[in-house]
Design an enzyme around this catalytic site. Structure first.
Site, PDB file in Angstrom:
ATOM      1  N   THR A  15      46.695  27.826  36.642  1.00  0.00           N
ATOM      2  CA  THR A  15      46.213  26.403  36.880  1.00  0.00           C
ATOM      3  C   THR A  15      45.013  25.895  35.903  1.00  0.00           C
ATOM      4  O   THR A  15      44.992  24.958  35.385  1.00  0.00           O
ATOM      5  CB  THR A  15      46.086  25.930  38.282  1.00  0.00           C
ATOM      6  N   ASP A  59      52.565  32.532  34.947  1.00  0.00           N
ATOM      7  CA  ASP A  59      52.133  32.319  36.249  1.00  0.00           C
ATOM      8  C   ASP A  59      52.022  33.512  36.831  1.00  0.00           C
ATOM      9  O   ASP A  59      52.473  34.522  36.910  1.00  0.00           O
ATOM     10  CB  ASP A  59      53.254  31.616  37.176  1.00  0.00           C
ATOM     11  N   SER A  60      50.688  33.423  37.918  1.00  0.00           N
ATOM     12  CA  SER A  60      50.139  34.602  38.398  1.00  0.00           C
ATOM     13  C   SER A  60      51.184  35.062  39.497  1.00  0.00           C
ATOM     14  O   SER A  60      50.904  36.299  39.763  1.00  0.00           O
ATOM     15  CB  SER A  60      48.532  34.237  39.195  1.00  0.00           C
ATOM     16  N   SER A  61      52.128  34.458  40.077  1.00  0.00           N
ATOM     17  CA  SER A  61      53.070  35.010  40.560  1.00  0.00           C
ATOM     18  C   SER A  61      53.961  35.963  40.045  1.00  0.00           C
ATOM     19  O   SER A  61      54.451  36.903  40.685  1.00  0.00           O
ATOM     20  CB  SER A  61      53.978  33.834  41.373  1.00  0.00           C
ATOM     21  N   ASP A  92      46.455  33.026  42.849  1.00  0.00           N
ATOM     22  CA  ASP A  92      47.309  33.436  43.765  1.00  0.00           C
ATOM     23  C   ASP A  92      47.290  35.036  43.870  1.00  0.00           C
ATOM     24  O   ASP A  92      47.308  35.876  44.869  1.00  0.00           O
ATOM     25  CB  ASP A  92      48.726  33.151  43.599  1.00  0.00           C
ATOM     26  N   THR A 167      39.799  38.523  48.769  1.00  0.00           N
ATOM     27  CA  THR A 167      41.083  38.187  49.175  1.00  0.00           C
ATOM     28  C   THR A 167      41.148  36.630  48.997  1.00  0.00           C
ATOM     29  O   THR A 167      40.045  35.809  49.249  1.00  0.00           O
ATOM     30  CB  THR A 167      41.101  38.683  50.742  1.00  0.00           C
ATOM     31  N   THR A 278      43.278  47.880  57.935  1.00  0.00           N
ATOM     32  CA  THR A 278      43.425  46.887  58.868  1.00  0.00           C
ATOM     33  C   THR A 278      43.840  45.666  58.478  1.00  0.00           C
ATOM     34  O   THR A 278      43.609  45.181  57.438  1.00  0.00           O
ATOM     35  CB  THR A 278      41.913  46.439  59.581  1.00  0.00           C
ATOM     36  N   GLN A 279      44.782  44.999  59.486  1.00  0.00           N
ATOM     37  CA  GLN A 279      45.210  43.754  58.759  1.00  0.00           C
ATOM     38  C   GLN A 279      44.351  42.796  59.434  1.00  0.00           C
ATOM     39  O   GLN A 279      44.722  41.429  58.838  1.00  0.00           O
ATOM     40  CB  GLN A 279      46.949  43.452  59.787  1.00  0.00           C
ATOM     41  N   CYS A 280      43.274  42.816  59.829  1.00  0.00           N
ATOM     42  CA  CYS A 280      41.959  41.940  59.937  1.00  0.00           C
ATOM     43  C   CYS A 280      41.423  41.700  58.739  1.00  0.00           C
ATOM     44  O   CYS A 280      41.507  42.194  58.002  1.00  0.00           O
ATOM     45  CB  CYS A 280      41.108  42.328  61.059  1.00  0.00           C
TER      46      CYS A 280
END
Length: 342
Positions: A15, A59-61, A92, A167, A278-280
């Site tokens: 972007t 695109d970063s995707s 992203d 993140t 961990t998913q936290c």
């Protein structure tokens, strides 16, 4: 006399590199050769700037290890001619790229700062100009002719973070990124405030080494209540996967169902590297703290400590690409190599 810092700006896409056509309203790629014309404020910076763009901005995707290698190679080829590097990138997957570059650029002793924006550079309320200008300033910071930042960083909305600690947490706010397990490296206000005690300190006088071999034969399995045994079996018995990241609950906890633990144990015996993350959003894996994680520790699951999933993916690809011997793999993964874990 100390010379003016020389900064290389690398545009990959995203972007930040878009401008809106006033007549049609469509977004089109920005011509970075006319950078100083479009952003005259850059002339006020105490540095010289050169630019390199990907032939076809992506695109970063669509970002992948091949492009990570291209970015690392551009930095390696120009390393001796520049004092710092700013990589413009879609937001992203920016944390993945920042993490990957930290492993690819061994012995890095100059700033490599990734930045982007939530709004195009031509938008009236864009965050692109501030992110770009301050990233260049951060890359230009020197003391007695030597760079202050000597690692891969990510700059967004007034804060510089260690790249492999970040993140993306928000798709709409200008504050799109966070580093929940490590303090930010610097902050932009009236003055640029650098938290020197948190900066990475590379080994002195080491030559930059590019490590661009990344093995993508890995997977990520996010646990959830009611996860299906056949799905787990399909993943954990696959001959195609060399490394697997399991996103567990809380401080590294997982179901104690006998079938699940046996699947993991058999997979590890057969040579699969399994990393517990961990998913936290924040916090760390501490296997053995609860009964629900003690079995994982006993069977040889690798502790991801407080690493992010993004950095765990990059580190797993990197170590597999380097053909680390199986008997050393767990120890090396559990060791902080680029400040990616505590």
């Amino acid at each position: 006399m100390i010379k003016q810092p020389h900064i290389l700006l690398i545009y990959t896409g995203g972007t930040i590199g878009m401008v809106k056509d006033i007549d049609t309203g469509a977004l089109k790629a920005f011509d970075f050769n006319s950078l100083l014309t479009k952003i005259p404020e850059l002339r006020l910076l105490d540095c010289s700037i050169e630019t390199i763009s990907f032939e076809e901005p992506i695109d970063s995707s669509n970002m992948c290890p091949k492009y990570w290698g291209d970015i690392a190679t551009i930095i390696g080829d120009n390393y001796l001619d520049f004092d710092g590097f700013v990589v413009l990138h879609g937001s992203d997957t920016m944390s993945y790229t920042a993490s990957a570059l930290s492993f690819m650029l061994e012995n890095l002793a100059k700033p490599v700062i990734l930045t982007g924006s939530q709004l195009p550079i031509g938008d009236l309320r864009t965050d692109a100009k501030e992110n770009l200008i301050t990233s260049i300033q951060m890359a230009s910071l020197q003391i007695e002719g030597k760079p202050v930042i000597r690692e891969v960083g990510l700059y967004f909305e007034y804060k510089l973070y260690r790249g492999n600690r970040t993140t993306k947490i928000n798709a709409e706010h200008f504050e799109a990124f966070e580093s929940l397990n490590y303090p930010h490296l610097a902050e932009s206000g009236v003055h640029l405030k650098v938290n020197k005690e948190h900066l990475w300190k590379p080994k002195p006088n080491k030559k930059l080494i590019l490590r661009t071999r990344m093995d993508t034969h890995i997977g990520v399995l996010k646990l959830f209540p009611g996860i299906s045994r056949p799905i787990c079996e399909a993943i954990l018995t696959s001959k195609l996967i060399k490394g697997l990241i399991i996103e567990t609950y809380g401080s590294g906890n997982a179901t104690t169902e006998a079938w699940f633990v046996k699947l993991l144990a058999d997979a590890i015996t057969n040579g699969l590297h399994i990393v517990n993350v961990t998913q936290c959003a924040g916090g760390r894996v501490n296997m053995g703290q609860y009964e629900t994680s003690s079995q994982l520790k006993l069977i040889g699951v690798i502790s991801g400590s407080d690493i992010t999933t993004e950095a765990a993916i990059a580190k797993l690809m990197y170590l597999l690409g380097e053909n680390i011997p199986r008997n050393n793999f767990k120890t090396i993964f559990e060791t902080s190599l680029r400040g990616e874990m505590s």
